[in-house]
Write an enzyme that holds these catalytic residues in place. Structure first.
Site, PDB file in Angstrom:
ATOM      1  N   GLU A  21      25.608-106.589 -38.297  1.00  0.00           N
ATOM      2  CA  GLU A  21      26.675-105.833 -37.617  1.00  0.00           C
ATOM      3  C   GLU A  21      26.714-104.442 -38.227  1.00  0.00           C
ATOM      4  OE1 GLU A  21      30.588-107.721 -37.607  1.00  0.00           O
ATOM      5  OE2 GLU A  21      31.558-105.775 -37.843  1.00  0.00           O
TER       6      GLU A  21
ATOM      7  N   GLU B 226      35.549 -97.262 -37.204  1.00  0.00           N
ATOM      8  CA  GLU B 226      36.564 -98.288 -37.445  1.00  0.00           C
ATOM      9  C   GLU B 226      37.628 -97.718 -38.373  1.00  0.00           C
ATOM     10  OE1 GLU B 226      35.116-102.069 -38.928  1.00  0.00           O
ATOM     11  OE2 GLU B 226      36.789-103.083 -37.938  1.00  0.00           O
TER      12      GLU B 226
END
Ligand SMILES: *[C@@H]1O[C@H](CO)[C@@H](O)[C@H](O)[C@H]1NC(C)=O
Ligand SMILES: *[C@@H]1O[C@H](CO)[C@@H](O)[C@H](O)[C@H]1NC(C)=O
Ligand SMILES: *[C@@H]1O[C@H](CO)[C@@H](O)[C@H](O)[C@H]1NC(C)=O
Length: 376
Positions: free
Chosen positions: A134, A139
């Site tokens: 990932e 974020e």
């Protein structure tokens, strides 16, 4: 001489990766929402207080649409009076295409979702998530004012921070907890500051030599990044040091990362934004100091008026030669690779990255230095 040496140093450190890429997917304008699956489920991966809704509902409820100015809006519902103990509607969309090692993602955003309880992300994952890697490109949570990048992998991948990485490394083991995280140190990478600066551009290079993530605030965009917004070619060779740099020396990218699909989502509270200490570090400690209790229920506006992405484009480029790649970019013609010295160098570097033996690698390294000296 010093500048030549410095140039060679930079060149070898950051440009062992292929530098020349051609467009394979262009999510922008009226076509932005083509090629995505909308997840229709509660947030069962990060336990946020949202229901992700399907594309038809997302369109009719105006949570995912193309604005009058041609930008993609992806948002949390701010028009429903949500009653206890219900969840609030939001979006999680995943690209139908998976992109192999040798891919460059460029994300041009004007606004990112922010506010107390809000947790947005633009990231990539493999088909057998969480087993095949990932990459968290964008974020952040609540009222943080910087973006935070990370990799998540199976055990065996760690982050050795190169000296010139712009961002600040937080955790180095990519296989545990938050993954190997890096905080952006450039200004205005998230929140109200990002919006006030008219956003900016994020790029993630997914290469056998490593994974590299860049951020530029709108005012600081290099010409080559501006050009990549409309061109079918992208060239990373003049981008300088990345905000997060994960060299393959301590994380075998080809081993830990399968082909990646893009994910865009916005959740509320849950396993990061909702952790009491995290929540209270930037948000209210009253009336309860509990993320869910203090935010989710009620009219939704003005609380969630800033909980939206406004994206000019997400463009995906490949290092593979255009004839070898499957599929053609939507609405664009894939350009032939340029035949300048830089792209010739890139070809040799690509070969270096793909070297199978030590002898090949050494020969490749010599090539990189020799050609690098030329380019510099
Ligand atoms: C979440 O729910 C979906 C749909 O029911 C399911 O396919 C998926 O495996 C679930 N994921 C987790 C991590 O439980
Ligand atoms: C926060 O409030 C929600 C909803 O009332 C509750 O389910 C949750 O357990 C609370 N969390 C904490 C840490 O007290
Ligand atoms: C929701 O937020 C948008 C700005 O993102 C705002 O224009 C709109 O008026 C808000 N909706 C409601 C119902 O207040």
């Amino acid at each position: 001489m010093k500048s030549v040496l410095t140039g060679i140093f930079w060149f070898t450190l950051f440009h062992v990766a292929a530098a020349s890429y051609h467009l394979v997917m262009d999510h922008s304008g009226q076509n932005f929402f083509n090629g995505w699956n909308f997840i229709d489920n509660w947030d069962n991966t990060t336990n946020g207080d949202v229901n992700f809704i399907d594309q038809q509902d997302a369109t009719s409820q105006k949570l995912a649409y193309v604005s009058g100015t041609g930008n993609a809006i992806i948002k949390v519902d701010n028009s429903t009076n949500v009653l206890y103990p219900n969840k609030r509607n939001s979006i999680r969309m995943e690209s139908t295409d998976f992109y192999p090692v040798g891919t460059l993602f460029i994300i041009d955003a004007l606004h990112m979702p922010f506010g107390c309880s809000v947790w947005p992300s633009i990231w990539t994952k493999g088909a057998a998530w969480p087993n095949d890697g990932e990459i968290d490109i964008i974020e952040a949570v609540n009222l943080m004012n910087n973006n935070q990048m990370a990799l998540h992998t199976q055990p065996g991948c760690s982050h050795t921070t190169p000296q010139n990485q712009v961002g600040s490394s937080i955790l180095n083991d990519c296989s545990t907890g938050s993954g190997c995280t890096v905080a952006e140190t450039k200004q205005n990478s998230y929140g109200s500051g990002f919006a006030a600066a008219s956003g900016g551009v994020f790029a993630a290079q997914f290469d056998t030599s490593g994974i590299y993530i860049w951020f530029w605030s709108r005012a600081d965009l290099p010409d080559s990044v501006k050009q990549a917004a409309t061109s079918s070619i992208a060239d990373t060779s003049s981008w300088g040091a990345p905000s997060a740099a994960y060299p393959s020396s301590s994380c075998d990218i080809s081993k830990f990362f399968g082909a990646q699909q893009l994910v865009i989502d916005i959740t509320l509270c849950g396993d990061w934004a909702g952790v009491q200490s995290v929540y209270q570090s930037t948000c209210h400690t009253t009336p309860t100091g509990n993320c869910t209790a203090d935010n989710i229920w009620g009219p939704g506006s003005p609380r969630y008026d800033d909980a939206y992405f406004e994206l000019q484009s997400i463009r995906v480029f490949s290092a593979a030669s255009p004839s070898a790649s499957s599929g053609s970019p939507s609405g664009t013609s894939s350009g032939a690779p340029s035949t300048t010295l830089k792209s010739a160098a890139a070809t040799n570097m690509q070969w270096f990255s793909g070297a199978k033996t030590t002898a090949q690698a050494i020969l490749g390294a010599v090539w990189v230095v020799v050609v690098g000296a030329f380019v510099v």
